[in-house]
Design a protein around this motif. Structure first.
Motif, PDB file in Angstrom:
ATOM      1  N   ALA A 204     -28.510 -13.822   4.060  1.00 40.33           N
ATOM      2  CA  ALA A 204     -27.218 -12.943   4.287  1.00 40.33           C
ATOM      3  C   ALA A 204     -27.400 -11.774   3.237  1.00 40.33           C
ATOM      4  O   ALA A 204     -27.979 -12.058   1.999  1.00 40.33           O
ATOM      5  CB  ALA A 204     -26.117 -13.857   3.725  1.00 40.33           C
ATOM      6  N   LEU A 205     -26.903 -10.826   3.688  1.00 39.91           N
ATOM      7  CA  LEU A 205     -27.185  -9.650   2.712  1.00 39.91           C
ATOM      8  C   LEU A 205     -25.564  -9.068   2.586  1.00 39.91           C
ATOM      9  O   LEU A 205     -24.900  -9.016   3.625  1.00 39.91           O
ATOM     10  CB  LEU A 205     -27.939  -8.590   3.184  1.00 39.91           C
ATOM     11  N   PRO A 206     -25.123  -8.833   1.437  1.00 42.16           N
ATOM     12  CA  PRO A 206     -23.899  -8.431   1.160  1.00 42.16           C
ATOM     13  C   PRO A 206     -23.451  -6.924   1.556  1.00 42.16           C
ATOM     14  O   PRO A 206     -24.393  -5.973   1.610  1.00 42.16           O
ATOM     15  CB  PRO A 206     -23.592  -8.398  -0.315  1.00 42.16           C
ATOM     16  N   LEU A 207     -22.616  -6.681   2.542  1.00 46.98           N
ATOM     17  CA  LEU A 207     -22.030  -5.226   2.882  1.00 46.98           C
ATOM     18  C   LEU A 207     -20.984  -5.049   2.126  1.00 46.98           C
ATOM     19  O   LEU A 207     -20.754  -5.437   1.123  1.00 46.98           O
ATOM     20  CB  LEU A 207     -21.539  -5.518   4.412  1.00 46.98           C
ATOM     21  N   ALA A 208     -20.349  -3.808   2.279  1.00 49.74           N
ATOM     22  CA  ALA A 208     -19.306  -3.279   1.623  1.00 49.74           C
ATOM     23  C   ALA A 208     -18.211  -4.080   1.564  1.00 49.74           C
ATOM     24  O   ALA A 208     -17.782  -4.816   2.663  1.00 49.74           O
ATOM     25  CB  ALA A 208     -18.894  -1.841   1.661  1.00 49.74           C
ATOM     26  N   ALA A 209     -17.356  -4.159   0.593  1.00 48.30           N
ATOM     27  CA  ALA A 209     -15.986  -4.749   0.518  1.00 48.30           C
ATOM     28  C   ALA A 209     -14.998  -3.675   0.966  1.00 48.30           C
ATOM     29  O   ALA A 209     -15.327  -2.604   0.764  1.00 48.30           O
ATOM     30  CB  ALA A 209     -15.720  -5.447  -0.862  1.00 48.30           C
ATOM     31  N   ALA A 210     -13.649  -4.375   1.509  1.00 48.74           N
ATOM     32  CA  ALA A 210     -12.478  -3.366   1.565  1.00 48.74           C
ATOM     33  C   ALA A 210     -11.376  -4.028   1.433  1.00 48.74           C
ATOM     34  O   ALA A 210     -11.303  -5.337   1.078  1.00 48.74           O
ATOM     35  CB  ALA A 210     -12.578  -2.844   3.169  1.00 48.74           C
ATOM     36  N   GLN A 211     -10.115  -3.300   1.342  1.00 48.85           N
ATOM     37  CA  GLN A 211      -9.013  -4.048   1.243  1.00 48.85           C
ATOM     38  C   GLN A 211      -7.904  -3.615   2.277  1.00 48.85           C
ATOM     39  O   GLN A 211      -7.852  -2.384   2.586  1.00 48.85           O
ATOM     40  CB  GLN A 211      -8.331  -3.642  -0.036  1.00 48.85           C
ATOM     41  N   ASP A 212      -7.706  -4.773   3.117  1.00 55.06           N
ATOM     42  CA  ASP A 212      -6.672  -4.293   4.125  1.00 55.06           C
ATOM     43  C   ASP A 212      -5.100  -4.334   3.660  1.00 55.06           C
ATOM     44  O   ASP A 212      -4.867  -4.969   2.842  1.00 55.06           O
ATOM     45  CB  ASP A 212      -6.878  -5.383   5.061  1.00 55.06           C
ATOM     46  N   HIS A 213      -4.114  -3.769   4.458  1.00 57.48           N
ATOM     47  CA  HIS A 213      -2.932  -3.682   4.369  1.00 57.48           C
ATOM     48  C   HIS A 213      -2.091  -4.495   5.646  1.00 57.48           C
ATOM     49  O   HIS A 213      -2.218  -3.660   6.622  1.00 57.48           O
ATOM     50  CB  HIS A 213      -2.274  -2.394   3.873  1.00 57.48           C
ATOM     51  N   LYS A 214      -1.911  -5.589   5.525  1.00 63.36           N
ATOM     52  CA  LYS A 214      -1.513  -6.403   6.950  1.00 63.36           C
ATOM     53  C   LYS A 214      -0.149  -6.125   7.214  1.00 63.36           C
ATOM     54  O   LYS A 214       0.125  -6.390   8.424  1.00 63.36           O
ATOM     55  CB  LYS A 214      -2.088  -7.798   6.589  1.00 63.36           C
ATOM     56  N   ARG A 215       0.771  -6.301   6.361  1.00 55.57           N
ATOM     57  CA  ARG A 215       2.172  -6.093   6.782  1.00 55.57           C
ATOM     58  C   ARG A 215       2.663  -4.908   7.376  1.00 55.57           C
ATOM     59  O   ARG A 215       2.063  -3.701   6.817  1.00 55.57           O
ATOM     60  CB  ARG A 215       3.081  -6.716   5.605  1.00 55.57           C
ATOM     61  N   VAL A 216       3.466  -4.793   8.076  1.00 55.04           N
ATOM     62  CA  VAL A 216       3.938  -3.555   8.819  1.00 55.04           C
ATOM     63  C   VAL A 216       4.712  -2.344   7.855  1.00 55.04           C
ATOM     64  O   VAL A 216       4.617  -1.269   8.050  1.00 55.04           O
ATOM     65  CB  VAL A 216       4.864  -4.030  10.048  1.00 55.04           C
ATOM     66  N   GLY A 217       5.285  -3.170   6.844  1.00 54.12           N
ATOM     67  CA  GLY A 217       6.204  -2.291   6.084  1.00 54.12           C
ATOM     68  C   GLY A 217       5.737  -1.706   4.767  1.00 54.12           C
ATOM     69  O   GLY A 217       4.703  -2.445   4.233  1.00 54.12           O
ATOM     70  N   GLU A 218       5.967  -0.674   4.292  1.00 55.91           N
ATOM     71  CA  GLU A 218       5.494  -0.375   3.190  1.00 55.91           C
ATOM     72  C   GLU A 218       6.088  -1.331   1.704  1.00 55.91           C
ATOM     73  O   GLU A 218       6.850  -1.836   1.971  1.00 55.91           O
ATOM     74  CB  GLU A 218       6.149   1.223   2.620  1.00 55.91           C
TER      75      GLU A 218
END
Length: 422
Positions: A204-218
């Motif tokens: 396994a090789l690490p790829l880049a990480a990310a941060q998602d915003h899952k909820r619909v509202g601010e």
């Protein structure tokens, strides 16, 4: 080499966009694709879950690699069917895809591999699930065991809210058969990140990480969605943390899956909670995230097609993945009403102005072309406005300048993507 990408969303547009630059590529197909994908690939009118038709098409056209975008065709056995036809498939077999297809299976594998994760219990009976909730208290997490398009998780702040989630999933079946079984977990605290690893069954090789915003509202309010935006790289994912995740989570799971006779090949997507006690596994997905994929592809400097072939052929040990130092951010434009009921058909204008913003690439998630050539909305999440910059602030500013250049009265977006990190 001829390549067939399966799917028709923003993730698949980003994959097609990256694959189209490969010197190894001779012809690129996408099934079913969308209006944006049609600019870089030949769209084929075959649904993403029509596995026999997909394999028949790949065989007739002499496709050398099938790339699975969404999870559903993988859980239905796309990789197995491709293997039987002598075609490489970037993605796990149905047995290995159970890491996403069943949350209870994922938890069992994690426990067997010694992976740090939340305490949990599985329930097939709603009365037993309610009794557990009352004993455990809140906050608590209720998850549909099966695939629910990113919407089968409820982080309940009260026992009553958790009981409502059980009723919705197990009795009213809002997610169909996916909610017949639920997994109930302790509620962990900390920032959540998406961590990706490229796997060939053993390495396994690490790829880049990310941060998602899952909820619909601010402000992270409202119901969960498939994702309203993302950015990469998250500042909290240091080199030391990346190696800890590989050593304590990714590699042990890869070894456990091989021990079970279901070696994992493709992209392993670990949803992580960065708690005070260290990273804890929330879930596994068996494909690139959406919209995280868009944020990753604009930063990738290695040839994506060559990397996928190395994963398929068990040759990652000597492969070197290269990434841009740039930051990226994607803002999702969705149809008003999403993730609930929404209308289709609204005309979208101004994409040329949006793409003229330096560093911007607009990925189509749910679009179509009318007979008169007009671009119209054809889904819940419709566009992924993606930008790169020397800093996250620069990428964020560019993305929102591009968003403001788009004319689509029926659409909306969150205005706080990446705000905390900036």
């Amino acid at each position: 080499m001829k390549v067939l990408v399966v799917g028709g969303g923003g993730r698949e547009h980003a994959l097609c966009w990256a694959l189209s630059a490969s010197p190894v590529l001779t012809r690129l197909f996408c099934a079913p694709g969308n209006a944006g994908i049609a600019a870089v690939a030949e769209c084929v009118p075959i649904g993403a879950e029509e596995v026999p038709a997909l394999v028949d098409f790949a065989t007739r056209e002499g496709v050398g690699l099938v790339v699975a975008g969404p999870e559903a065709p993988l859980t239905l056995g796309l990789a197995d069917a491709c293997a039987a036809a002598g075609i490489r498939c970037f993605g796990p077999t149905a047995a290995a895809a159970r890491l996403e297809g069943s949350k209870a299976f994922m938890k069992e594998v994690a426990e067997a591999a010694g992976v740090p994760t939340a305490r949990w219990a599985r329930f097939d009976d709603p009365a037993a699930a309610r009794a557990h909730l009352r004993a455990a208290g809140a906050p608590i997490v209720v998850k549909a065991d099966g695939l629910a398009a990113g919407k089968g998780v409820v982080v309940a702040q009260t026992v009553a809210e958790a009981e409502d989630a059980v009723a919705e999933m197990m009795e009213r079946r809002v997610h169909g058969a996916a909610g017949a079984t639920v997994v109930i977990e302790e509620c962990l605290e900390g920032p959540e990140v998406s961590f990706f690893a490229l796997c060939d069954g053993e390495v396994a090789l690490p790829l880049a990480a990310a941060q998602d915003h899952k909820r619909v509202g601010e402000g992270d309010t409202g119901p969960n969605t498939g994702g309203m935006g993302a950015y990469s790289p998250p500042p909290m994912v240091t080199e030391a943390l990346r190696e800890e995740v590989m050593a304590r989570i990714v590699r042990p799971v890869l070894a456990e899956m091989a021990r079970r006779g279901a070696p994992f090949r493709g992209v392993l997507f670990a949803g992580l909670m960065l708690t005070a006690a260290g990273p804890r596994l929330l879930e596994f997905n068996v494909r690139f995230g959406d919209p995280e994929c868009q944020a990753l592809m604009v930063r990738l400097r290695s040839d994506l097609l060559t990397a996928m072939l190395a994963a398929c052929d068990g040759e990652l040990a000597d492969f070197d993945l290269r990434w841009s130092e740039a930051h990226s951010l994607v803002v999702v434009l969705a149809a008003r009403g999403y993730p609930g009921a929404y209308a289709k058909g609204g005309v979208i204008r101004g994409l040329e102005r949006a793409q003229a913003v330096p560093g911007v690439q607009v990925f189509h998630a749910g679009t179509a072309r009318r007979a008169d050539g007009a671009l119209v909305a054809n889904g819940g999440r419709v566009l992924g406005v993606t930008a790169t910059g020397a800093t996250l602030r620069e990428a964020r500013e560019a993305a929102y300048r591009a968003v403001d250049a788009i004319e689509w009265p029926e659409g909306f977006c969150r205005r706080d993507i990446g705000a905390r990190a900036v």
